[in-house]
Design an enzyme around this catalytic site. Structure first.
Site, PDB file in Angstrom:
ATOM      1  N   LYS D 176       0.839  -1.192   0.000  1.00  0.00           N
ATOM      2  CA  LYS D 176       0.000   0.000   0.000  1.00  0.00           C
ATOM      3  C   LYS D 176       0.878   1.247   0.000  1.00  0.00           C
ATOM      4  O   LYS D 176       0.605   2.224  -0.698  1.00  0.00           O
ATOM      5  CB  LYS D 176      -0.941   0.003   1.205  1.00  0.00           C
ATOM      6  CG  LYS D 176      -1.741   1.288   1.244  1.00  0.00           C
ATOM      7  CD  LYS D 176      -3.006   1.285   2.027  1.00  0.00           C
ATOM      8  CE  LYS D 176      -3.707   2.628   1.729  1.00  0.00           C
ATOM      9  NZ  LYS D 176      -4.721   2.977   2.710  1.00  0.00           N
ATOM     10  N   LYS D 244       1.233   9.928   7.930  1.00  0.00           N
ATOM     11  CA  LYS D 244       1.884   8.733   8.487  1.00  0.00           C
ATOM     12  C   LYS D 244       2.569   7.894   7.418  1.00  0.00           C
ATOM     13  O   LYS D 244       3.558   7.214   7.708  1.00  0.00           O
ATOM     14  CB  LYS D 244       0.881   7.888   9.277  1.00  0.00           C
ATOM     15  CG  LYS D 244      -0.287   7.337   8.468  1.00  0.00           C
ATOM     16  CD  LYS D 244      -1.287   6.596   9.384  1.00  0.00           C
ATOM     17  CE  LYS D 244      -2.548   6.220   8.596  1.00  0.00           C
ATOM     18  NZ  LYS D 244      -3.567   5.592   9.439  1.00  0.00           N
TER      19      LYS D 244
HETATM   20  N1  LIG Z   1     -11.005   6.815   5.096  1.00  0.00           N
HETATM   21  C1  LIG Z   1     -10.416   6.374   3.996  1.00  0.00           C
HETATM   22  O1  LIG Z   1     -10.692   6.856   2.868  1.00  0.00           O
HETATM   23  C2  LIG Z   1      -9.405   5.287   4.068  1.00  0.00           C
HETATM   24  C3  LIG Z   1      -8.858   4.914   5.290  1.00  0.00           C
HETATM   25  N2  LIG Z   1      -7.936   3.906   5.372  1.00  0.00           N
HETATM   26  C4  LIG Z   1      -7.344   3.493   6.656  1.00  0.00           C
HETATM   27  O2  LIG Z   1      -8.303   2.750   7.372  1.00  0.00           O
HETATM   28  C5  LIG Z   1      -8.187   2.962   8.767  1.00  0.00           C
HETATM   29  C6  LIG Z   1      -9.502   3.464   9.300  1.00  0.00           C
HETATM   30  O3  LIG Z   1      -9.800   4.694   8.662  1.00  0.00           O
HETATM   31  P1  LIG Z   1     -11.131   5.517   8.959  1.00  0.00           P
HETATM   32  O4  LIG Z   1     -12.270   4.586   9.049  1.00  0.00           O
HETATM   33  O5  LIG Z   1     -11.161   6.637   7.995  1.00  0.00           O
HETATM   34  O6  LIG Z   1     -10.813   6.069  10.391  1.00  0.00           O
HETATM   35  P2  LIG Z   1     -11.735   6.811  11.419  1.00  0.00           P
HETATM   36  O7  LIG Z   1     -11.040   8.083  11.795  1.00  0.00           O
HETATM   37  O8  LIG Z   1     -13.135   6.895  10.916  1.00  0.00           O
HETATM   38  O9  LIG Z   1     -11.651   5.898  12.733  1.00  0.00           O
HETATM   39  C7  LIG Z   1     -11.802   4.535  12.757  1.00  0.00           C
HETATM   40  C8  LIG Z   1     -12.381   4.067  14.075  1.00  0.00           C
HETATM   41  O10 LIG Z   1     -11.340   3.834  15.013  1.00  0.00           O
HETATM   42  C9  LIG Z   1     -11.914   3.813  16.310  1.00  0.00           C
HETATM   43  N3  LIG Z   1     -11.122   4.605  17.238  1.00  0.00           N
HETATM   44  C10 LIG Z   1     -10.653   5.871  17.040  1.00  0.00           C
HETATM   45  N4  LIG Z   1      -9.973   6.280  18.133  1.00  0.00           N
HETATM   46  C11 LIG Z   1      -9.990   5.259  19.021  1.00  0.00           C
HETATM   47  C12 LIG Z   1      -9.460   5.072  20.319  1.00  0.00           C
HETATM   48  N5  LIG Z   1      -8.735   6.038  20.931  1.00  0.00           N
HETATM   49  N6  LIG Z   1      -9.663   3.880  20.932  1.00  0.00           N
HETATM   50  C13 LIG Z   1     -10.362   2.903  20.335  1.00  0.00           C
HETATM   51  N7  LIG Z   1     -10.922   3.040  19.098  1.00  0.00           N
HETATM   52  C14 LIG Z   1     -10.723   4.208  18.456  1.00  0.00           C
HETATM   53  C15 LIG Z   1     -13.291   4.386  16.172  1.00  0.00           C
HETATM   54  O11 LIG Z   1     -14.136   3.278  16.129  1.00  0.00           O
HETATM   55  P3  LIG Z   1     -15.580   3.269  16.854  1.00  0.00           P
HETATM   56  O12 LIG Z   1     -16.314   4.344  16.134  1.00  0.00           O
HETATM   57  O13 LIG Z   1     -16.050   1.921  16.566  1.00  0.00           O
HETATM   58  O14 LIG Z   1     -15.301   3.527  18.271  1.00  0.00           O
HETATM   59  C16 LIG Z   1     -13.266   5.018  14.803  1.00  0.00           C
HETATM   60  O15 LIG Z   1     -14.515   5.123  14.238  1.00  0.00           O
HETATM   61  C17 LIG Z   1      -7.077   3.950   8.952  1.00  0.00           C
HETATM   62  O16 LIG Z   1      -5.897   3.284   9.287  1.00  0.00           O
HETATM   63  C18 LIG Z   1      -6.957   4.625   7.580  1.00  0.00           C
HETATM   64  O17 LIG Z   1      -5.643   5.085   7.313  1.00  0.00           O
HETATM   65  C19 LIG Z   1      -7.576   3.188   4.244  1.00  0.00           C
HETATM   66  C20 LIG Z   1      -8.116   3.502   3.005  1.00  0.00           C
HETATM   67  C21 LIG Z   1      -9.017   4.599   2.809  1.00  0.00           C
END
Ligand SMILES: NC(=O)C1=CN([C@@H]2O[C@H](COP(=O)(O)OP(=O)(O)OC[C@H]3O[C@@H](n4cnc5c(N)ncnc54)[C@H](OP(=O)(O)O)[C@@H]3O)[C@@H](O)[C@H]2O)C=CC1
Ligand SMILES: NC(=O)C1=CN([C@@H]2O[C@H](COP(=O)(O)OP(=O)(O)OC[C@H]3O[C@@H](n4cnc5c(N)ncnc54)[C@H](OP(=O)(O)O)[C@@H]3O)[C@@H](O)[C@H]2O)C=CC1
Ligand SMILES: NC(=O)C1=CN([C@@H]2O[C@H](COP(=O)(O)OP(=O)(O)OC[C@H]3O[C@@H](n4cnc5c(N)ncnc54)[C@H](OP(=O)(O)O)[C@@H]3O)[C@@H](O)[C@H]2O)C=CC1
Lengths: 307, 307, 307, 307
Positions: D176, D244
């Site tokens: 990636k 990152k």
């Molecule tokens: N958004 C995009 O377009 C893309 C993102 N990615 C990757 O995918 C991954 C997820 O991205 P994305 O969904 O956008 O991220 P988000 O910022 O929407 O967060 C993902 C989830 O992580 C959980 N989370 C956040 N902080 C904490 C914490 N302190 N403790 C425990 N759980 C936590 C929450 O889950 P909950 O709500 O269930 O508590 C949150 O909804 C990342 O690594 C990103 O780099 C890869 C491709 C595309």
């Protein structure tokens, strides 16, 4: 002690910060010196020593040797090849010695165009600031034909105490350039490393002392570190005036296919500093470009100024 | 003259090129010194001065202060936190002083892990080669708590004559790093500029003399230029050993979002030189990478070697 | 369909890979075309379509419009301003259209020198390889006076289907340059990233497919990735021929004080590849420079070729 | 159509922008899915499809497979190894699949620490935005043991239509990363080239059209050029979140001694843009850093906005 000079009519064009003291040295040492100037406030001092001041460069046309000390390519091109240009008036066999610092490519052009007219050319940039020009202790780096260098050597050694023949056309400018490029890289290195150290919480005065007593020291660090700590950016040559060295190097590297990636990165720092408005300050001021980005100031720690 | 030392059991681990003379200084100045070593060929000299040599680091566990002088992060991590690691054996309140040069990020990790065990840590890298370690005139740059620095200061000033407290955890390593980065950039600058000057036809010896008498000079140019001209690449620290400084800086710059483009370009030159097989040579050997590319050699001109 | 052409005598100089098909398009579409050539193997085809072939450029002196399609600055300078140069023979009011790709600085010089002779000049570099020249579907990017562009537009639209007026003198070359620089950076990016991925153990074919189906894709990756995997470095324009774009950009950036650090880094990769002997290969071959350094080959994994 | 799933208890942690649609796909396709969330606003939708929502990650301890979709290293480290960490509760043989995008070095650490506990780990970052997560058409790049990949493949192919096994631990993240780095370089290239073209007087809309129909085009140019012209910097992933990737690459390049000078230059542009306050905008906004330096705006020409 220098050998006596042969009776030769010598011209000098460009009586500025460097040219005036260089011309004074020549005349004080017995040269039959003819000068001309746009600004002319150097005439009284030179006349007092025995120089002859004339109205226009054209009146120097029958000199056997002509020295130039001019700000840059555009002015030199104008003085030599412009509508009133000297080149077409000079007799074959005249020697033009250019003590200005100019781009390597342009110096080659001057050599070639004058040579087509039968005129000898020596590129002979100097190093040392005004004070060493006054003392006659400049370093003078010469490029051109050995024969031409030998012919003008008696006058060169009146202006400098380190007069070097470096090789064919352009070699003088190139030698000076090599020194300047290292200096410029050292300054650009300080510009990014010092604010980083501050951003990470170190004390500027202590960092400066570690560098200047360590393997990281350079002429650049010795000159600029104390001044940067005091926010004094006015003691060195201004960024905008020295920028021509980087233009020269960029052209040379590109045309001759010589990769210089560290210089290229330093050049970008230099350019960003110019664009950010630091052109009238000296090379120490490149640090300000990074200070602004990182929101810190590399100055003696007052306990309160840490961004 | 230094104040007398309190009766303190002091351990020293790592009796290499730097550690041995540093330990000798301590014991000669009256330290109750306990040493341990993998290689052990420093024992006779140290014992002769009154040091106690023990088999394993574990036997140093009841020392009040422990100095480390080790090659790098991996060894230190093993000595402190490995299966036979010292950390779990030390009593809270013990002070560990790491005089090794290690990555900034790793030093922060050591501080944190030892602090969780109630052990005090000081990062205290030194500069100056073996000769200054023998003379007790090292520069020692310290990071950690002021209280810890003060506690070990009497021993530090037996090893160095320029003992600096630079700030919180990591500040010692960072200070040394700042100096090294400038040095590395200066070396990388020489690596690309000198072969360019040769390719363009200049005489290496003359170029070297212009630089070292000009504004382009640096500790790097003063140390390496004469050696490069003689093709001597063995007097300085080897490229592969010093590379960790550049790793440290790359990580620091990335994590803390500090742009250092000139350093980044110099790092690429450094890496290419390592990959091209110059790792066992000193930093002057980076010039060889560019010499090979440009098909020139920057050595005293013999009239025949110009590529 | 294009409007009919006025009865105008049109000259064409440089019947090479691009010039020949462009000239053919002109004559097929009814132009009164006069051609001249050093090599002359394009004459039969052009004559068959009704073009008139003459011995020397001088015989084109009474044409109203003259197109150039020449390899670079040196040849153009010779054709226009050399000892037998066309410029001094042309009547004021003649239009010279230069479809060659040349350095921005040189194009400004041509504009200026011809303008002093009362001759109109249009810089009009093209993009699209030979096939699009044959189809008359080139992109033609023009710089100069609007009036001049309008006057030659009927002929330009016979050679290209995307004929753009970009602005004053030099704007055509500059527009083409902008596109080329992005392409060159993309190629240099592949050159360092692909071998890294291989060195880290990834499978080249899978990496290529991820890139070309992902956000990392570019025209460069679509064109070169399959060819790099097959070790085919002969389908694109050779590095040494295209290098003039980087010279042009380096000069422009230096003179106009425009920092382009990513381009500068890519330029160093390009230069190192030339110096390492890849000049006759296409831009995909820059990958070989890094492959050699890292001792890997980015080709379809045979299970055995991993360095 | 996918093969039916074996009766396996599957956990999912991180129901954010990507995690929620991915979890939905799993449950819709018949997975026995157990979810937990800090924010919990994804519960209704998931429960409606048959997922079981539990209070804490600890309640997922007896799942056979656990998927993570979390923002970054710090959160993952906390969820797995923090005070309430899942790792110590999982039975040997459990498989953890991390679909988050994280630094290469950190992923290797996770592999190693879980492996010491007998837990299998797969790094499996995805590409494709939210829309492709909803459609189950992500690209999923996996690193780890082949056996582990095979075991979870039935669930992966419910979320993506391009599920790739790339090699040992870290290979998924690395794959990636390779794609992202090219994308980032392309964006940084646009950032410096477009404002240059504007500064030199070209019309932005025409430049954009030449690039996107030429060899300089890329996914980056196709996505960002129209948005830059409209000054829309909100459609892509924000600079600060994607940074990152560059940290990961800087660490990897440094540790593995892989020179990537073009990437390094692009990284400096990226960092300067973050420091200049553009972090919440998308990668197209790097152009604004250079626009400010050069005092131009790359937007549709209104006849008045040329700096
Ligand atoms: N958004 C995009 O377009 C893309 C993102 N990615 C990757 O995918 C991954 C997820 O991205 P994305 O969904 O956008 O991220 P988000 O910022 O929407 O967060 C993902 C989830 O992580 C959980 N989370 C956040 N902080 C904490 C914490 N302190 N403790 C425990 N759980 C936590 C929450 O889950 P909950 O709500 O269930 O508590 C949150 O909804 C990342 O690594 C990103 O780099 C890869 C491709 C595309
Ligand atoms: N200043 C320094 O510390 C050093 C400078 N140099 C180099 O030496 C050269 C001279 O530098 P410096 O003396 O500082 O320069 P100045 O800016 O002082 O200018 C030199 C002189 O050039 C003449 N001049 C300027 N513009 C024109 C013009 N349009 N037409 C004709 N003559 C003109 C003037 O001579 P007049 O007054 O007689 O009309 C002016 O005094 C430069 O190339 C510089 O790079 C090298 C080493 C150190
Ligand atoms: N090839 C390509 O894919 C593309 C090329 N270009 C640009 O178009 C221009 C022409 O390219 P291309 O056709 O490939 O070039 P070629 O190398 O095929 O040469 C063009 C012609 O220039 C003439 N020529 C060469 N040397 C001399 C000389 N010393 N004196 C007089 N005439 C000379 C010859 O014409 P003759 O045979 O009539 O004597 C030759 O055929 C170049 O500037 C190139 O950068 C632009 C886009 C694509």
């Amino acid at each position: 002690m220098n050998a006596p000079l042969s009776p030769t009519k010598v011209g000098f064009i460009g009586l500025g910060q460097m040219g005036k003291p260089m011309a004074l040295r020549l005349v004080q040492e017995g040269t039959d010196l003819w000068v001309t100037s746009k600004i002319q406030n150097a005439y009284p001092a030179l006349r007092a020593q025995g120089a002859t001041a004339v109205e226009t460069p054209a009146e120097l046309a029958n000199a056997q040797i002509i020295f130039l000390s001019l700000p840059g390519v555009a002015v030199i091109r104008d003085v030599l090849f412009g509508p009133e240009g000297l080149a077409q008036r000079l007799r074959p066999g005249t020697i033009v010695v250019d003590t200005s610092t100019v781009e390597h490519g342009a110096t080659l052009e001057f050599h070639q165009r004058l040579s087509q007219l039968g005129i000898d050319f020596l590129d002979a940039p100097v190093s040392g600031m005004q004070s060493r020009a006054e003392a006659g202790t400049l370093t003078i780096m010469c490029g051109g034909e050995r024969r031409v260098f030998d012919a003008v050597h008696p006058w060169l050694e009146r202006m400098g105490n380190n007069v070097l023949f470096m090789g064919p056309a352009g070699s003088g400018q190139l030698t000076k350039l090599v020194n300047q490029l290292l200096f410029d890289i050292h300054c650009a290195a300080l510009a990014e490393i010092l604010p980083m150290s501050r951003r990470m919480g170190l004390d500027p005065a202590q960092v400066a002392s570690v560098i200047n007593s360590g393997t990281g020291r350079s002429y650049a660090s010795e000159f600029f570190l104390p001044r940067i700590l005091e926010r004094n950016f006015g003691d060195g040559y201004p960024l905008q005036a020295a920028y021509k060295d980087l233009v020269s190097a960029a052209e040379l590297g590109a045309r001759h296919c010589v990769p210089m990636p560290v210089l290229a990165a330093a050049t970008a720092t230099y350019q960003m500093s110019l664009l950010a408005g630091h052109g009238a300050k000296d090379k120490g001021a490149m640090v300000a470009f990074y200070e602004d980005l990182l929101n810190v100031t590399f100055q003696a720690d007052t306990g309160a100024n840490h961004g």
